[in-house]
Design a protein around this motif. Structure first.
Motif, mmCIF file in Angstrom:
data_model
loop_
_atom_site.group_PDB
_atom_site.id
_atom_site.type_symbol
_atom_site.label_atom_id
_atom_site.label_comp_id
_atom_site.label_asym_id
_atom_site.label_seq_id
_atom_site.Cartn_x
_atom_site.Cartn_y
_atom_site.Cartn_z
ATOM 1 N N UNK A 48 5.843 -3.018 -2.621
ATOM 2 C CA UNK A 48 4.900 -1.909 -2.431
ATOM 3 C C UNK A 48 4.524 -1.659 -0.976
ATOM 4 N N UNK A 49 4.870 -2.578 -0.058
ATOM 5 C CA UNK A 49 4.546 -2.400 1.349
ATOM 6 C C UNK A 49 5.770 -2.083 2.212
ATOM 7 N N UNK A 50 6.937 -2.016 1.618
ATOM 8 C CA UNK A 50 8.159 -1.760 2.379
ATOM 9 C C UNK A 50 8.161 -0.329 2.911
ATOM 10 N N UNK A 51 8.215 -0.184 4.219
ATOM 11 C CA UNK A 51 8.153 1.139 4.848
ATOM 12 C C UNK A 51 9.538 1.783 4.797
ATOM 13 N N UNK B 280 19.987 10.026 2.196
ATOM 14 C CA UNK B 280 19.541 8.840 1.469
ATOM 15 C C UNK B 280 18.340 8.172 2.109
ATOM 16 N N UNK B 281 17.755 7.221 1.367
ATOM 17 C CA UNK B 281 16.613 6.489 1.910
ATOM 18 C C UNK B 281 17.051 5.590 3.062
ATOM 19 N N UNK B 282 16.156 5.441 4.023
ATOM 20 C CA UNK B 282 16.328 4.511 5.133
ATOM 21 C C UNK B 282 15.123 3.575 5.134
ATOM 22 N N UNK B 283 15.368 2.315 5.440
ATOM 23 C CA UNK B 283 14.330 1.294 5.363
ATOM 24 C C UNK B 283 14.068 0.700 6.743
ATOM 25 N N UNK B 284 12.800 0.585 7.086
ATOM 26 C CA UNK B 284 12.462 -0.023 8.365
ATOM 27 C C UNK B 284 12.723 -1.524 8.308
ATOM 28 N N UNK B 285 13.358 -2.049 9.345
ATOM 29 C CA UNK B 285 13.650 -3.473 9.425
ATOM 30 C C UNK B 285 12.346 -4.267 9.423
ATOM 31 N N UNK B 286 12.238 -5.186 8.473
ATOM 32 C CA UNK B 286 11.010 -5.975 8.268
ATOM 33 C C UNK B 286 9.796 -5.061 8.070
ATOM 34 N N UNK B 287 10.043 -3.910 7.465
ATOM 35 C CA UNK B 287 8.960 -2.941 7.270
ATOM 36 C C UNK B 287 7.902 -3.408 6.299
ATOM 37 N N UNK B 288 8.238 -4.336 5.405
ATOM 38 C CA UNK B 288 7.234 -4.843 4.466
ATOM 39 C C UNK B 288 6.169 -5.660 5.191
ATOM 40 N N UNK B 289 6.568 -6.315 6.281
ATOM 41 C CA UNK B 289 5.590 -7.068 7.059
ATOM 42 C C UNK B 289 4.651 -6.126 7.810
ATOM 43 N N UNK B 290 5.226 -5.068 8.395
ATOM 44 C CA UNK B 290 4.400 -4.090 9.104
ATOM 45 C C UNK B 290 3.475 -3.357 8.142
ATOM 46 N N UNK C 54 12.082 13.186 3.714
ATOM 47 C CA UNK C 54 10.899 12.421 3.332
ATOM 48 C C UNK C 54 10.359 11.703 4.565
ATOM 49 N N UNK C 55 9.044 11.769 4.756
ATOM 50 C CA UNK C 55 8.415 11.120 5.898
ATOM 51 C C UNK C 55 8.195 9.635 5.674
ATOM 52 N N UNK C 56 7.566 8.996 6.642
ATOM 53 C CA UNK C 56 7.381 7.541 6.656
ATOM 54 C C UNK C 56 6.209 7.148 5.752
ATOM 55 N N UNK C 57 6.448 6.204 4.850
ATOM 56 C CA UNK C 57 5.383 5.768 3.953
ATOM 57 C C UNK C 57 5.739 4.430 3.314
ATOM 58 N N UNK C 58 4.771 3.848 2.620
ATOM 59 C CA UNK C 58 5.047 2.737 1.700
ATOM 60 C C UNK C 58 4.329 3.046 0.401
ATOM 61 N N UNK D 267 11.126 -1.095 15.954
ATOM 62 C CA UNK D 267 11.914 -1.549 14.810
ATOM 63 C C UNK D 267 13.001 -0.537 14.472
ATOM 64 N N UNK D 268 14.118 -1.069 13.969
ATOM 65 C CA UNK D 268 15.233 -0.206 13.598
ATOM 66 C C UNK D 268 15.073 0.328 12.173
ATOM 67 N N UNK D 269 15.824 1.383 11.898
ATOM 68 C CA UNK D 269 15.950 1.914 10.539
ATOM 69 C C UNK D 269 17.296 1.466 9.984
ATOM 70 N N UNK D 270 17.278 0.883 8.790
ATOM 71 C CA UNK D 270 18.482 0.363 8.154
ATOM 72 C C UNK D 270 19.013 1.389 7.163
#
Length: 336
Positions: free
Chosen positions: A291-294, A215-225, A183-187, A274-277
């Motif tokens: 809804x904005x978490x990358x 599994x899913x990976x989450x961008x650190x503070x991705x909701x802010x970005x 899965x590619x990068x999205x929010x 930013x890192x991927x968690x």
């Protein structure tokens, strides 16, 4: 934060555009559903996600997993001699005949026969894709698993929505067969744009998912970005005189195919510093995110050929405007 001081995982993690370097990887912070709600809400606000360990009964999750792979078994996807609940891919088969559902548009492409073809010129995917699509409307999934009282009651309490808590019927039940595209990068607001930005996604891994199991990976503070990306586009759209409706259409038209910010998490993470968690998921875990978490996923490199299965369930406050296109079961060509 605890994950900030933890060394990155040593397991190689591959995404669509290559191998993530150790410096690009961190750990998701786990939480217990029994922790005080105020603490959980603060973590959700700060991190943009909440990894809840063991929110769902493990047996209920595995029962749904078994039903799913029993349904898909006639496609030949499972390794002979294994049990459906294990979800072991038959490694003698061509992975391209069993395309993972990286997005609903990806599924639609194969359903139309617009994907690759086999040696006889027939569209790849065939029965496998048809059965995976059918699973969305099966009673054991739509009426039982998606409406699990443990999840619904937690979301209702956590959000404070109470009786107004509504689980949207449309969901994305995604399989990820080994070594296929991730899965590619999205929010998620990209796909729920006809409503307010107040929805909540529950990503539910339906079975254990190893660190390198897709599994899913989450961008650190991705909701802010994610919020910054959204605001920047709308600010520019308003300066050009577009109405809100026109801006929504223009925003989606500027996304990559399938509504992605980028196909490759590696380059996207490098560009934004930013890192991927990441984490290993267990049956019963649930991740709530804004809804904005990358987020994105890794390529499934599980050495046992375990098929990663998970679902995206969306919740809204029904007393507020929400995207009513998500009131129906996902079907081929629904355009959402």
């Amino acid at each position: 934060m605890p994950h900030a001081a933890t060394p990155p995982p040593s397991t190689p993690l591959y995404v669509n555009d290559g191998l993530l370097s150790p410096g690009q990887v961190g750990h998701l912070r786990p939480s217990s559903p029994g922790d005080p709600l105020d603490e959980l809400r603060e973590r959700y606000r700060n991190d943009g996600y909440l990894l809840l360990k063991g929110l769902l009964p493990r047996d209920d999750v595995l029962k749904a997993r078994e039903a799913y792979f029993a349904l898909l078994a006639p496609s030949g996807v499972l390794s002979p001699g294994t049990r459906p609940v294990e979800g072991i891919f038959d490694g003698t088969k061509d992975k391209l005949d069993y395309p993972g559902m990286s997005s609903s548009r990806n599924f639609d492409t194969y359903r139309r026969g617009a994907g690759s073809t086999d040696a006889n010129g027939r569209p790849r995917g065939g029965l496998f894709v048809d059965l995976a699509l059918q699973a969305h409307g099966e009673p054991w999934y739509k009426d039982e698993f998606c409406k699990h009282p443990a999840l619904h009651s937690f979301v209702a309490k956590f959000t404070g929505w109470g009786d107004s808590t509504l689980g949207l019927t449309r969901s994305l039940l995604r399989n990820n067969t080994p070594h296929n595209k991730a899965i590619g990068v999205h929010y998620d607001q990209i796909f729920l744009r006809h409503g307010e930005d107040t929805s909540m996604t529950a990503w539910v891994p339906m079975g254990n998912v190893a660190l390198d199991g897709g599994g899913l990976i989450y961008m650190e503070k991705g909701h802010e970005l994610g919020r910054e990306i959204e605001k920047d586009f709308y600010d520019r759209a308003r300066r050009t005189g577009l109405s809100d409706a026109e801006a929504k259409d223009a925003f989606n038209q500027n996304m990559m195919s399938g509504g992605l910010l980028a196909d490759g998490p590696k380059e996207f993470g490098e560009a934004h510093g930013r890192r991927w968690l990441v984490t290993e998921y267990e049956a019963g875990d649930v991740v709530l995110h804004t809804p904005y978490t990358i987020h994105a996923s890794t390529i499934n490199k599980d050495p046992r050929n375990v098929i990663r299965l998970g679902t995206d369930l969306r919740f809204v406050d029904s007393s507020r405007p929400y995207d009513t296109r998500w009131k129906n079961v996902y079907t081929f060509g629904d355009g959402v």
